[in-house]
Design a protein around this motif. Structure first.
Motif, mmCIF file in Angstrom:
data_model
loop_
_atom_site.group_PDB
_atom_site.id
_atom_site.type_symbol
_atom_site.label_atom_id
_atom_site.label_comp_id
_atom_site.label_asym_id
_atom_site.label_seq_id
_atom_site.Cartn_x
_atom_site.Cartn_y
_atom_site.Cartn_z
ATOM 1 N N TRP A 164 0.895 -1.087 0.209
ATOM 2 C CA TRP A 164 0.163 -0.118 -0.061
ATOM 3 C C TRP A 164 0.969 1.122 0.055
ATOM 4 C CZ3 TRP A 164 -1.253 3.698 3.912
ATOM 5 C CH2 TRP A 164 -2.359 4.492 4.003
ATOM 6 N N GLY A 165 0.695 2.025 -1.093
ATOM 7 C CA GLY A 165 1.604 3.237 -0.951
ATOM 8 C C GLY A 165 2.943 2.767 -1.797
ATOM 9 N N GLY A 166 3.040 1.819 -2.556
ATOM 10 C CA GLY A 166 4.126 1.461 -3.183
ATOM 11 C C GLY A 166 5.455 1.080 -2.312
ATOM 12 N N ILE A 167 6.797 1.299 -3.073
ATOM 13 C CA ILE A 167 8.016 1.400 -2.246
ATOM 14 C C ILE A 167 7.832 2.204 -0.963
ATOM 15 C CG2 ILE A 167 9.087 2.981 -3.759
ATOM 16 C CD1 ILE A 167 10.444 -0.417 -2.575
ATOM 17 N N VAL A 168 7.370 3.444 -1.168
ATOM 18 C CA VAL A 168 7.311 4.303 -0.046
ATOM 19 C C VAL A 168 6.624 3.914 1.286
ATOM 20 C CG1 VAL A 168 6.768 6.582 0.818
ATOM 21 C CG2 VAL A 168 7.629 6.340 -1.473
ATOM 22 N N GLY A 169 5.557 3.288 1.040
ATOM 23 C CA GLY A 169 4.557 2.337 1.671
ATOM 24 C C GLY A 169 5.437 1.284 2.696
#
Length: 92
Positions: free
Chosen positions: A25-30
């Motif tokens: 959820w939120g991609g790699i930043v998540g």
């Protein structure tokens, strides 16, 4: 000092998410947020606070590993749930 060690351990484990499909959820930043917050919260929970510099040893770094994995796992679960709701992943 222990808080820095927990954060660095979470950051180190986060680097391995490059080998996983991007279902966070939120991609790699998540995944980054999950690893960082999970490792710090788990370290605080285990020690009931932040140990001082004299109480910091090698095992303090190892305490962050389960928290980082739990945090990233939680964000992975949230991402899969969102992708299934949007129909981007087939449900079994």
């Amino acid at each position: 000092m222990a808080l820095l060690i927990w954060a660095m351990m979470g950051l180190a484990l986060w680097h391995f998410t490059v080998f996983l499909p991007d279902h966070f959820w939120g991609g790699i930043v998540g995944a980054f947020v999950g690893a960082l917050v999970g490792s710090i919260l788990f370290g605080l929970l285990v020690n009931l606070g932040v140990p001082g510099q004299d109480d910091t040893n090698f095992l303090v770094g190892l305490e962050a590993i389960p928290g980082a994995l739990l945090g990233m796992g939680f964000f992975w679960w949230l991402g899969l749930r969102q992708m299934r709701a949007e129909g981007r992943i087939a449900t079994h």
